[in-house]
Design a protein around this motif. Structure first.
Motif, PDB file in Angstrom:
ATOM      1  N   ASN A 148       0.815  -1.223   0.000  1.00 26.61           N
ATOM      2  CA  ASN A 148       0.000   0.000   0.000  1.00 26.61           C
ATOM      3  C   ASN A 148       0.846   1.270   0.000  1.00 26.61           C
ATOM      4  O   ASN A 148       0.515   2.244  -0.654  1.00 26.61           O
ATOM      5  N   ARG A 149       1.948   1.230   0.720  1.00 28.95           N
ATOM      6  CA  ARG A 149       2.805   2.411   0.847  1.00 28.95           C
ATOM      7  C   ARG A 149       3.449   2.808  -0.479  1.00 28.95           C
ATOM      8  O   ARG A 149       3.994   3.886  -0.617  1.00 28.95           O
ATOM      9  N   ARG A 150       3.408   1.935  -1.492  1.00 24.67           N
ATOM     10  CA  ARG A 150       4.037   2.194  -2.787  1.00 24.67           C
ATOM     11  C   ARG A 150       3.056   2.630  -3.878  1.00 24.67           C
ATOM     12  O   ARG A 150       3.459   2.825  -5.024  1.00 24.67           O
ATOM     13  N   ILE A 151       1.782   2.774  -3.542  1.00 25.18           N
ATOM     14  CA  ILE A 151       0.782   3.111  -4.568  1.00 25.18           C
ATOM     15  C   ILE A 151       1.159   4.394  -5.299  1.00 25.18           C
ATOM     16  O   ILE A 151       1.201   4.427  -6.533  1.00 25.18           O
ATOM     17  N   GLU A 152       1.452   5.442  -4.566  1.00 26.22           N
ATOM     18  CA  GLU A 152       1.789   6.718  -5.201  1.00 26.22           C
ATOM     19  C   GLU A 152       3.055   6.596  -6.059  1.00 26.22           C
ATOM     20  O   GLU A 152       3.125   7.141  -7.156  1.00 26.22           O
ATOM     21  N   ASP A 153       4.050   5.857  -5.555  1.00 26.93           N
ATOM     22  CA  ASP A 153       5.285   5.657  -6.324  1.00 26.93           C
ATOM     23  C   ASP A 153       4.990   4.952  -7.647  1.00 26.93           C
ATOM     24  O   ASP A 153       5.523   5.316  -8.699  1.00 26.93           O
ATOM     25  N   ALA A 154       4.138   3.926  -7.600  1.00 24.34           N
ATOM     26  CA  ALA A 154       3.830   3.142  -8.799  1.00 24.34           C
ATOM     27  C   ALA A 154       2.983   3.932  -9.794  1.00 24.34           C
ATOM     28  O   ALA A 154       3.075   3.712 -11.007  1.00 24.34           O
ATOM     29  N   GLN A 155       2.187   4.865  -9.312  1.00 24.73           N
ATOM     30  CA  GLN A 155       1.353   5.648 -10.218  1.00 24.73           C
ATOM     31  C   GLN A 155       2.173   6.577 -11.106  1.00 24.73           C
ATOM     32  O   GLN A 155       1.652   7.138 -12.060  1.00 24.73           O
ATOM     33  N   ALA A 156       3.474   6.654 -10.840  1.00 31.15           N
ATOM     34  CA  ALA A 156       4.376   7.402 -11.723  1.00 31.15           C
ATOM     35  C   ALA A 156       4.440   6.768 -13.116  1.00 31.15           C
ATOM     36  O   ALA A 156       4.894   7.405 -14.066  1.00 31.15           O
ATOM     37  N   LEU A 157       3.976   5.531 -13.253  1.00 33.07           N
ATOM     38  CA  LEU A 157       3.939   4.870 -14.565  1.00 33.07           C
ATOM     39  C   LEU A 157       2.910   5.500 -15.507  1.00 33.07           C
ATOM     40  O   LEU A 157       3.050   5.420 -16.728  1.00 33.07           O
ATOM     41  N   THR A 158       1.874   6.100 -14.941  1.00 32.76           N
ATOM     42  CA  THR A 158       0.798   6.674 -15.754  1.00 32.76           C
ATOM     43  C   THR A 158       1.367   7.671 -16.753  1.00 32.76           C
ATOM     44  O   THR A 158       2.116   8.576 -16.397  1.00 32.76           O
ATOM     45  N   GLY A 159       1.020   7.462 -18.025  1.00 29.09           N
ATOM     46  CA  GLY A 159       1.473   8.340 -19.096  1.00 29.09           C
ATOM     47  C   GLY A 159       2.772   7.901 -19.754  1.00 29.09           C
ATOM     48  O   GLY A 159       3.144   8.423 -20.800  1.00 29.09           O
ATOM     49  N   LYS A 160       3.459   6.938 -19.156  1.00 27.67           N
ATOM     50  CA  LYS A 160       4.724   6.466 -19.744  1.00 27.67           C
ATOM     51  C   LYS A 160       4.452   5.482 -20.877  1.00 27.67           C
ATOM     52  O   LYS A 160       3.431   4.810 -20.914  1.00 27.67           O
ATOM     53  N   THR A 161       5.409   5.408 -21.800  1.00 32.49           N
ATOM     54  CA  THR A 161       5.365   4.416 -22.870  1.00 32.49           C
ATOM     55  C   THR A 161       6.508   3.447 -22.650  1.00 32.49           C
ATOM     56  O   THR A 161       7.665   3.853 -22.561  1.00 32.49           O
ATOM     57  N   LEU A 162       6.169   2.159 -22.529  1.00 35.59           N
ATOM     58  CA  LEU A 162       7.166   1.116 -22.321  1.00 35.59           C
ATOM     59  C   LEU A 162       7.396   0.383 -23.643  1.00 35.59           C
ATOM     60  O   LEU A 162       6.457   0.166 -24.410  1.00 35.59           O
ATOM     61  N   ASP A 163       8.627   0.007 -23.895  1.00 32.12           N
ATOM     62  CA  ASP A 163       8.963  -0.766 -25.088  1.00 32.12           C
ATOM     63  C   ASP A 163       9.073  -2.222 -24.671  1.00 32.12           C
ATOM     64  O   ASP A 163       9.954  -2.602 -23.906  1.00 32.12           O
ATOM     65  N   ILE A 164       8.151  -3.036 -25.182  1.00 35.89           N
ATOM     66  CA  ILE A 164       8.152  -4.465 -24.882  1.00 35.89           C
ATOM     67  C   ILE A 164       8.481  -5.202 -26.176  1.00 35.89           C
ATOM     68  O   ILE A 164       7.606  -5.464 -26.991  1.00 35.89           O
ATOM     69  N   SER A 165       9.759  -5.450 -26.402  1.00 33.96           N
ATOM     70  CA  SER A 165      10.234  -6.126 -27.617  1.00 33.96           C
ATOM     71  C   SER A 165       9.728  -5.449 -28.883  1.00 33.96           C
ATOM     72  O   SER A 165       9.247  -6.104 -29.807  1.00 33.96           O
ATOM     73  N   GLY A 166       9.827  -4.130 -28.917  1.00 34.01           N
ATOM     74  CA  GLY A 166       9.412  -3.391 -30.106  1.00 34.01           C
ATOM     75  C   GLY A 166       7.931  -3.061 -30.159  1.00 34.01           C
ATOM     76  O   GLY A 166       7.470  -2.425 -31.103  1.00 34.01           O
ATOM     77  N   HIS A 167       7.168  -3.448 -29.163  1.00 34.91           N
ATOM     78  CA  HIS A 167       5.743  -3.127 -29.090  1.00 34.91           C
ATOM     79  C   HIS A 167       5.553  -2.018 -28.060  1.00 34.91           C
ATOM     80  O   HIS A 167       5.996  -2.153 -26.923  1.00 34.91           O
ATOM     81  N   GLU A 168       4.905  -0.930 -28.472  1.00 35.39           N
ATOM     82  CA  GLU A 168       4.667   0.179 -27.549  1.00 35.39           C
ATOM     83  C   GLU A 168       3.497  -0.131 -26.629  1.00 35.39           C
ATOM     84  O   GLU A 168       2.420  -0.484 -27.086  1.00 35.39           O
TER      85      GLU A 168
END
Length: 174
Positions: free
Chosen positions: A95-115
């Motif tokens: 629970n203490r990491r929820i805010e930290d993990a929400q930093a992913l919102t809006g990011k684009t990750l590259d998964i083997s060439g797939h956005e």
């Protein structure tokens, strides 16, 4: 199949709320069928604390097994997993990491060439149901179902989880 009809009086288990699943909406029409390593690498680059946090876990992204004549592809080299807009990316965190993990919102990750574009997240509490399901359990490739069930039962007892029934699903090599 492991099946024990003997019922023991059960104390009602209270699911703790200190660990949750954070489910992110994603925009990603296709992913490699075998994307576990690439997904975990991309997430640990975006959230370096994931690798060291003992409470953290990364779920694979799943599409439908079948529907409307479509079946999940079996060839990880030449085929991809087609995802619907309902597909979610989930990470298990304290629970203490929820805010930290929400930093992913809006990011684009590259998964083997797939956005994979990460959208908004929703907190999901862990299941309170007495029947639990695991998509994947790692075991030696040549174990028989009986050996596998004995391994699972022993592991659950080691965690002081008394189970009465275990049913295997399909074997899947990752």
């Amino acid at each position: 199949m492991y099946w024990n009809e003997e019922k023991k009086p059960e104390a009602r288990y209270q699911v703790p709320d200190d660990i949750v699943d954070l489910a992110f909406a994603i925009t990603c029409p296709r992913l490699p069928i075998e994307h576990a390593h690439e997904l975990s690498t991309a997430l640990m680059e975006a959230l370096p604390w994931l690798e060291e946090d003992e409470d953290a876990g990364i779920h694979l992204i799943h599409g439908a097994e079948s529907g409307n004549g479509w079946y999940r592809p079996e060839d990880p080299v030449n085929q991809v997993l087609h995802l619907s807009r309902r597909a979610r990316m989930r990470i298990r965190i304290a629970n203490r990491r929820i805010e930290d993990a929400q930093a992913l919102t809006g990011k684009t990750l590259d998964i083997s060439g797939h956005e994979l574009v990460v959208g908004k997240s929703a907190v999901q509490m862990l299941s309170t149901l007495p029947t639990q399901f695991s998509r994947y359990v790692i075991c030696p490739e040549d174990d028989s179902e009986e050996v596998f069930l004995d391994f699972i039962h022993a592991g659950l007892l080691e965690m002081e989880i008394d189970c009465r029934k275990i049913l295997c699903g399909k074997t899947h090599v990752i």
